[in-house]
Design a protein around this motif. Sequence first.
Motif, PDB file in Angstrom:
ATOM      1  N   LYS A   2      14.718 -37.829  19.273  1.00  0.00           N
ATOM      2  CA  LYS A   2      13.875 -36.628  19.262  1.00  0.00           C
ATOM      3  C   LYS A   2      14.693 -35.353  19.514  1.00  0.00           C
ATOM      4  O   LYS A   2      15.378 -35.254  20.536  1.00  0.00           O
ATOM      5  CB  LYS A   2      12.861 -36.783  20.398  1.00  0.00           C
ATOM      6  CG  LYS A   2      11.477 -36.273  20.071  1.00  0.00           C
ATOM      7  CD  LYS A   2      10.646 -36.287  21.335  1.00  0.00           C
ATOM      8  CE  LYS A   2       9.514 -37.298  21.272  1.00  0.00           C
ATOM      9  NZ  LYS A   2       8.648 -37.175  22.465  1.00  0.00           N
ATOM     10  N   GLN A  26      15.586 -33.859   9.454  1.00  0.00           N
ATOM     11  CA  GLN A  26      14.656 -34.907   8.997  1.00  0.00           C
ATOM     12  C   GLN A  26      15.309 -35.754   7.906  1.00  0.00           C
ATOM     13  O   GLN A  26      15.115 -36.968   7.858  1.00  0.00           O
ATOM     14  CB  GLN A  26      13.346 -34.275   8.514  1.00  0.00           C
ATOM     15  CG  GLN A  26      12.580 -33.626   9.660  1.00  0.00           C
ATOM     16  CD  GLN A  26      11.101 -33.346   9.371  1.00  0.00           C
ATOM     17  OE1 GLN A  26      10.306 -33.229  10.289  1.00  0.00           O
ATOM     18  NE2 GLN A  26      10.745 -33.220   8.095  1.00  0.00           N
ATOM     19  N   GLU A  76      13.821 -37.194  14.540  1.00  0.00           N
ATOM     20  CA  GLU A  76      12.424 -36.836  14.774  1.00  0.00           C
ATOM     21  C   GLU A  76      12.444 -35.419  15.362  1.00  0.00           C
ATOM     22  O   GLU A  76      13.071 -35.202  16.407  1.00  0.00           O
ATOM     23  CB  GLU A  76      11.869 -37.810  15.807  1.00  0.00           C
ATOM     24  CG  GLU A  76      10.379 -37.920  15.853  1.00  0.00           C
ATOM     25  CD  GLU A  76      10.006 -38.880  16.989  1.00  0.00           C
ATOM     26  OE1 GLU A  76       9.086 -38.515  17.724  1.00  0.00           O
ATOM     27  OE2 GLU A  76      10.665 -39.932  17.133  1.00  0.00           O
ATOM     28  N   ILE A  86      10.819 -31.851  16.837  1.00  0.00           N
ATOM     29  CA  ILE A  86       9.708 -31.055  17.362  1.00  0.00           C
ATOM     30  C   ILE A  86      10.115 -29.601  17.162  1.00  0.00           C
ATOM     31  O   ILE A  86      11.104 -29.137  17.744  1.00  0.00           O
ATOM     32  CB  ILE A  86       9.443 -31.289  18.854  1.00  0.00           C
ATOM     33  CG1 ILE A  86       9.265 -32.775  19.132  1.00  0.00           C
ATOM     34  CG2 ILE A  86       8.201 -30.498  19.301  1.00  0.00           C
ATOM     35  CD1 ILE A  86       9.011 -33.087  20.604  1.00  0.00           C
ATOM     36  N   HIS A 134       8.110 -33.854  27.475  1.00  0.00           N
ATOM     37  CA  HIS A 134       9.072 -34.430  26.508  1.00  0.00           C
ATOM     38  C   HIS A 134      10.407 -34.691  27.182  1.00  0.00           C
ATOM     39  O   HIS A 134      11.426 -34.149  26.793  1.00  0.00           O
ATOM     40  CB  HIS A 134       9.259 -33.479  25.319  1.00  0.00           C
ATOM     41  CG  HIS A 134       8.010 -33.260  24.521  1.00  0.00           C
ATOM     42  ND1 HIS A 134       7.556 -34.159  23.587  1.00  0.00           N
ATOM     43  CD2 HIS A 134       7.112 -32.261  24.545  1.00  0.00           C
ATOM     44  CE1 HIS A 134       6.431 -33.718  23.060  1.00  0.00           C
ATOM     45  NE2 HIS A 134       6.133 -32.561  23.630  1.00  0.00           N
ATOM     46  N   VAL A 166      13.694 -36.026  25.034  1.00  0.00           N
ATOM     47  CA  VAL A 166      14.399 -35.332  23.949  1.00  0.00           C
ATOM     48  C   VAL A 166      15.910 -35.553  24.114  1.00  0.00           C
ATOM     49  O   VAL A 166      16.419 -35.621  25.234  1.00  0.00           O
ATOM     50  CB  VAL A 166      14.085 -33.813  23.850  1.00  0.00           C
ATOM     51  CG1 VAL A 166      12.619 -33.546  23.706  1.00  0.00           C
ATOM     52  CG2 VAL A 166      14.700 -33.046  24.980  1.00  0.00           C
TER      53      VAL A 166
END
Length: 337
Positions: free
Chosen positions: A2, A21, A26, A28, A72, A75
């Motif tokens: 992430k 991507q 992944e 955010i 989160h 991350v």
Amino acid sequence: MKIVVTGGLGFIGSHTVVELQNQGFEVIALDNLSNSSVTVLEGIERITGKKPVFEQIDLREKAAVQDFFQRHKDVSGVIHFAASKAVGESVENPLLYYENNINALVYVLQSLAALPQAHFIFSSSCTVYGQAKQMPITEDASVQPAISPYGNTKQIGEEIITDTAKVTGINAILLRYFNPIGSHPTAEIGELPLGVPQNLVPFITQTAIGLREKLSVFGDDYPTPDGTAIRDYIHVVDLAKAHVVALQRLLQQKNTEKVETFNLGTGTGSSVLEVIKTFEKVSGKPLNYQIVGRREGDITEAYANTDKANTVLGWKAESTLEEALASAWKWEQRIRS
Ligand code: WQD
């Protein structure tokens, strides 16, 4: 894995989300939408087949930043684009620039320092070199006193990160961009300047499409072959790819210092008149322009020595000026149709 991309819907941020991507990360994306639009998410989805997770957060709100990172903790890294970047506006409103570019950075670093995977990539600028004495510019060229609050926020930002990395788990890469231009070749995402563009290439494409009457060329009395100023124009997709490579370097713990700095440019300088001629060639449109006086604060020339990025990062800009300008023109035509 992430990755948080602040300013993820902006010009360079959105292109970097695409490349992340494409490499299976992944993402955010965080953005306060002050200089971007949620429709960018659809453009990213059309290119990559995937819409990134998006949160509308204003990073100047410390509690909001803390809350985000509380939610989160897994991350693996932050790529920090969120910032204001108009040099002239920064002179008019310095406190806005210090708040946007410094407060937000401090809050993100405070939260990141508490995470197990504290990898950080920072958008810096060749503006830190001022008018460098030697071309092409290497990373060890001296940092000159900033001529605008915008430029100062980049210098201070680099110092804040360096000081913080010494005493926390943060590992960082500072990327000093030369002049990013162009758009994704699909024309699904690109630059969306608010109001009258201050930068050369959006002004050229807006003039060619008929939104502006003519381009002013700021000075033809510089000590350069054709008298106009020289810059290193780099395709935004090449620039975006460099962020992914830099992130991978941190994730694989290949960095040899807690904070590393790289120039991101092509290594080739182009004059304003060369950019205009190349644009006319790739677009087939003659450009209405006139020579006017120099713009205050402009330097004569800046182009990168890219050896360090080429050898240490293993990254090299691939696109030509023609390709970059063609993509900028394709994007302009797309958004005006
Ligand atoms: C390029 C050349 C102008 C507009 C700025 C920031 C820098 C940076 C990149 C971040 C110059 C000339 C321009 C016009 C012109 N980083 N020009 N007519 O000034 O190199 O750098 O953007 O965000 O920090 O300072 O870029 O695109 O404004 O200008 O003749 O209408 O084009 O004089 O020689 P610059 P730019």
